[in-house]
Design an enzyme around this catalytic site. Structure first.
Site, PDB file in Angstrom:
ATOM      1  N   ASP A 138      -4.569 114.871   9.273  1.00 18.78           N
ATOM      2  CA  ASP A 138      -3.876 113.787   9.967  1.00 18.78           C
ATOM      3  C   ASP A 138      -2.448 113.672   9.434  1.00 18.78           C
ATOM      4  OD1 ASP A 138      -3.501 111.047  11.272  1.00 18.78           O
ATOM      5  OD2 ASP A 138      -5.608 111.424  11.721  1.00 18.78           O
ATOM      6  N   HIS A 171      -1.217 106.537  10.887  1.00 17.04           N
ATOM      7  CA  HIS A 171      -2.405 106.976  11.625  1.00 17.04           C
ATOM      8  C   HIS A 171      -3.512 107.469  10.696  1.00 17.04           C
ATOM      9  CE1 HIS A 171      -4.737 109.595  14.396  1.00 17.04           C
ATOM     10  NE2 HIS A 171      -4.295 108.801  15.358  1.00 17.04           N
ATOM     11  N   ASN A 262      -6.863 110.994  25.066  1.00 16.02           N
ATOM     12  CA  ASN A 262      -6.542 109.746  25.754  1.00 16.02           C
ATOM     13  C   ASN A 262      -5.968 109.991  27.153  1.00 16.02           C
ATOM     14  OD1 ASN A 262      -7.301 108.447  23.422  1.00 16.02           O
ATOM     15  ND2 ASN A 262      -5.221 108.048  22.713  1.00 16.02           N
ATOM     16  N   SER A 325      -8.636 108.315  18.813  1.00 13.91           N
ATOM     17  CA  SER A 325      -8.347 108.578  17.400  1.00 13.91           C
ATOM     18  C   SER A 325      -9.203 107.722  16.480  1.00 13.91           C
ATOM     19  CB  SER A 325      -6.876 108.272  17.089  1.00 13.91           C
ATOM     20  OG  SER A 325      -6.052 109.383  17.279  1.00 13.91           O
TER      21      SER A 325
END
Length: 381
Positions: A138, A171, A262, A325
């Site tokens: 990430d 994130h 998404n 996510s």
């Protein structure tokens, strides 16, 4: 053909040579053309190379499929909604440098709705004295965060120009909190507070990532023998190198979990979630509806909470965010609970047990939820 944004006269490729002779030929071609090897990828016996656009060397390598495989260094995006966000960069510092603890935004511990929805609190007292190794690829992690730092074992940045794996985006820190924030008197608590984090920073301060940096990170995680890898990122494209890496990791016995993407709509699951070796996760809201942004399709294995998820954030804080996510780490956390309770097992068996603990949501169809939403008390008793 993908050109470098900082130098439009060059193209960037992942090149795999079939033999040592091929490696020598590649290096010779690069030297003649003015190209260079940017990064070695020993996991796939490959190299990230940059060539002058349409150079004779690139054409010669590309037109020699018996000796070389030439593929794009794919671009990836994080699966948060809506779109990208950007925060001022956190100063890069060596890991675990001493500094004053950050102020606590939430002085009393709370449990997020998603963690309650999967029934994690009901099984905390059943978890055993056994640490599960979790790899997270990430944007890094806030390794000073009071809710995370005691569970961080190691980390690496695979990005050029980023010597530290400290999160400068947020994130990765958010993902980690849902999986395994500590069970302490303040902040929040994760699905399994007793995990060991191995962090790969493969996404930069703008949330952008490359396949080569992800592959390097996977190689690093495999050598540390992690049990599960969380991938809250996606791309609509794939290639042989990417598929081969996913297959290698799966055969090593590591559970792979990925956000579906998404893109909304139907038949929209992205890679790596689209690979059969990967557990693909769609997102639901508090009412067990499919999130409007969630990708769906026949590749979906499970759904999980992914709307208005509160978790840890950079600078010692907490933030509410949405996206597949943040659905994926719910499934990663569930995997760690199963491995803790039942012990080591192959990925197929993990998935089978999870399916037994999944509830079919009446509002959703098969391509929106896969086996359904997992409730931990149904499989950890």
């Amino acid at each position: 053909m993908v050109t470098r944004k900082d130098n439009p006269g060059y193209v960037r490729k992942i090149i795999t040579a079939a033999s040592e002779k091929g490696v020598a030929q590649l290096k010779q071609a690069l030297a003649i053309s003015g190209g260079k090897i940017v990064k070695e990828l020993p996991l796939v016996q490959g190299f990230v190379c940059e060539f002058p656009a349409e150079s004779e060397a690139l054409i010669a390598v590309r037109d020699n499929p018996d000796n070389f495989t030439v593929e794009e260094d794919l671009d990836f995006k994080l699966c948060l909604w809506p779109g990208f966000f950007f925060y001022p960069p956190v100063p890069q510092q060596p890991p675990y440098q001493k500094e004053p603890p950050p102020p606590q935004v939430f002085p009393h511990q709370s449990i997020d709705w998603g963690i309650k929805r999967i029934g994690a609190p009901q099984v905390w007292n059943k978890l055993r004295d056994r640490r599960i190794k979790v790899g997270i690829i990430d944007t890094g992690i806030d390794y000073f965060h009071s809710d995370l730092k005691e569970n961080i074992r190691d980390g690496i940045s695979t990005l050029d120009g980023y010597p530290s794996y400290r999160d400068d985006y947020g994130h990765g820190t958010h993902v980690a909190g849902t999986i395994g924030a500590l069970n302490n008197p303040f902040g929040m608590v994760g699905i399994n507070p007793y995990v060991d984090f191995y962090i790969v920073k493969a996404f930069d301060k703008k949330g952008s990532g490359k396949l080569s940096d992800i592959i390097e990170g996977i190689d690093w995680l495999m050598r540390r023998q992690v049990d599960v890898i969380n991938m809250s990122f996606s791309t609509s494209e794939t290639n042989q190198t990417f598929a081969r890496v996913m297959d290698m990791v799966h055969k090593r016995g590591i559970v792979l979990v990925a956000a579906a993407g998404n893109d909304g709509g139907t038949n929209s699951v992205n890679y790596p979630a689209r690979f059969p070796q990967v557990i693909a996760v769609s997102a639901t809201d508090r009412q067990d509806n499919i999130a409007s942004f969630s990708s769906t399709g026949p590749e979906i294995d499970f759904c999980a909470p992914g709307v208005d998820i509160r978790s840890t954030w950079i600078n010692g804080g907490y933030k509410v965010s949405s996206g597949t996510s943040f659905a994926a780490p719910h499934i990663t956390g569930i995997v760690t609970d199963l491995l803790n309770y039942y012990g080591s097992m192959p990925p197929a068996q993990v998935k089978e047990i999870m399916a037994r603990g999944a509830v079919i949501l009446e509002k959703l169809n098969r391509e929106q939820q896969g086996h359904g939403l997992i409730e931990l008390p149904r499989i950890i008793k």
